[in-house]
Design a protein around this motif. Sequence first.
Motif, PDB file in Angstrom:
ATOM      1  N   ALA A  14       0.837  -1.209   0.000  1.00  0.00           N
ATOM      2  CA  ALA A  14       0.000   0.000   0.000  1.00  0.00           C
ATOM      3  C   ALA A  14       0.869   1.254   0.000  1.00  0.00           C
ATOM      4  O   ALA A  14       0.592   2.221  -0.727  1.00  0.00           O
ATOM      5  N   SER A  15       1.939   1.251   0.792  1.00  0.00           N
ATOM      6  CA  SER A  15       2.854   2.396   0.838  1.00  0.00           C
ATOM      7  C   SER A  15       3.545   2.584  -0.508  1.00  0.00           C
ATOM      8  O   SER A  15       3.663   3.705  -1.015  1.00  0.00           O
ATOM      9  N   ALA A  16       4.003   1.482  -1.079  1.00  0.00           N
ATOM     10  CA  ALA A  16       4.676   1.538  -2.382  1.00  0.00           C
ATOM     11  C   ALA A  16       3.732   2.052  -3.458  1.00  0.00           C
ATOM     12  O   ALA A  16       4.096   2.922  -4.262  1.00  0.00           O
ATOM     13  N   ALA A  17       2.503   1.538  -3.471  1.00  0.00           N
ATOM     14  CA  ALA A  17       1.535   1.950  -4.489  1.00  0.00           C
ATOM     15  C   ALA A  17       1.264   3.451  -4.415  1.00  0.00           C
ATOM     16  O   ALA A  17       1.225   4.137  -5.440  1.00  0.00           O
ATOM     17  N   THR A  29      12.278   5.532  -4.372  1.00  0.00           N
ATOM     18  CA  THR A  29      13.359   4.664  -3.908  1.00  0.00           C
ATOM     19  C   THR A  29      12.846   3.631  -2.919  1.00  0.00           C
ATOM     20  O   THR A  29      11.801   3.823  -2.281  1.00  0.00           O
ATOM     21  N   VAL A  30      13.609   2.568  -2.773  1.00  0.00           N
ATOM     22  CA  VAL A  30      13.281   1.537  -1.793  1.00  0.00           C
ATOM     23  C   VAL A  30      13.294   2.137  -0.385  1.00  0.00           C
ATOM     24  O   VAL A  30      12.453   1.813   0.446  1.00  0.00           O
ATOM     25  N   GLU A  49      11.471  -9.223  -3.760  1.00  0.00           N
ATOM     26  CA  GLU A  49      12.834  -9.348  -4.290  1.00  0.00           C
ATOM     27  C   GLU A  49      13.371  -8.016  -4.805  1.00  0.00           C
ATOM     28  O   GLU A  49      14.588  -7.825  -4.866  1.00  0.00           O
ATOM     29  N   SER A  50      12.471  -7.090  -5.167  1.00  0.00           N
ATOM     30  CA  SER A  50      12.901  -5.815  -5.740  1.00  0.00           C
ATOM     31  C   SER A  50      11.737  -4.833  -5.769  1.00  0.00           C
ATOM     32  O   SER A  50      10.581  -5.215  -5.551  1.00  0.00           O
ATOM     33  N   LYS A  51      12.060  -3.592  -6.089  1.00  0.00           N
ATOM     34  CA  LYS A  51      11.022  -2.570  -6.288  1.00  0.00           C
ATOM     35  C   LYS A  51      10.112  -2.979  -7.442  1.00  0.00           C
ATOM     36  O   LYS A  51       8.890  -2.824  -7.367  1.00  0.00           O
ATOM     37  N   MET A  54       7.337  -5.284  -6.540  1.00  0.00           N
ATOM     38  CA  MET A  54       6.189  -4.600  -5.920  1.00  0.00           C
ATOM     39  C   MET A  54       5.285  -4.008  -6.997  1.00  0.00           C
ATOM     40  O   MET A  54       4.064  -4.166  -6.951  1.00  0.00           O
ATOM     41  N   VAL A  55       5.894  -3.325  -7.960  1.00  0.00           N
ATOM     42  CA  VAL A  55       5.121  -2.730  -9.054  1.00  0.00           C
ATOM     43  C   VAL A  55       4.354  -3.833  -9.785  1.00  0.00           C
ATOM     44  O   VAL A  55       3.163  -3.688 -10.080  1.00  0.00           O
TER      45      VAL A  55
END
Length: 198
Positions: A14-17, A29-30, A49-51, A54-55
């Motif tokens: 949710a934070s990444a999105a 950035t990570v 495993e990576s940004k 997540m995407v």
Amino acid sequence: MAREPGDRRERILASAAALFARKGVSATTVREIADEAGILSGSLYHHFESKEAMVDEIVTSYLEDLRTRYKRVLDGESHPRTRLHDLIVASLEVVEAHPHATEIYQNDVNYLTQIERFGYLRTAGKEVQQTWLSVIEAGIAEGVIRDDLDPKILYRLMRDAVWLSVRWFKPTAAYPITRLAEDCTSLFLDGLSKPVQA
């Protein structure tokens, strides 16, 4: 990487999105994702495993929902006006269910398709286009939609009008998604002019 259950993983996503939608994928950035989720940067790699992973998960969930709803529309009512209305409703429901993913797709699809991992986005884009075109072309064939307009231009105008509503439309009890869909359908098919009184 196997999916792990738990609130932390969902909180990270949710934070990444939210960050990807606001800043763009390449500019996020990570460390920023970790800070937003309230964890250390290294801890992210216990979950993803990576940004890009997540995407991938955010966008894939969005596209699966879109495909499912669009299939339901194409398998349902066959009258072009109703089908266009239902396609708009389905699109708006996906926008509401996945607002950040909608923004990510709209803003970053050209960037993401340059990355091998996201090659499937080209196919997904073609599927979306073909769904809209099939509805538009059926409307033209049945005389519901004008035949002097380029179907691909109509598709882009209608699709972007609907999908970009993520930036401004907030449904309310007085004006729900179905009302917006009715107004969009009427606008797309009937235009802005008041009907001429007989």
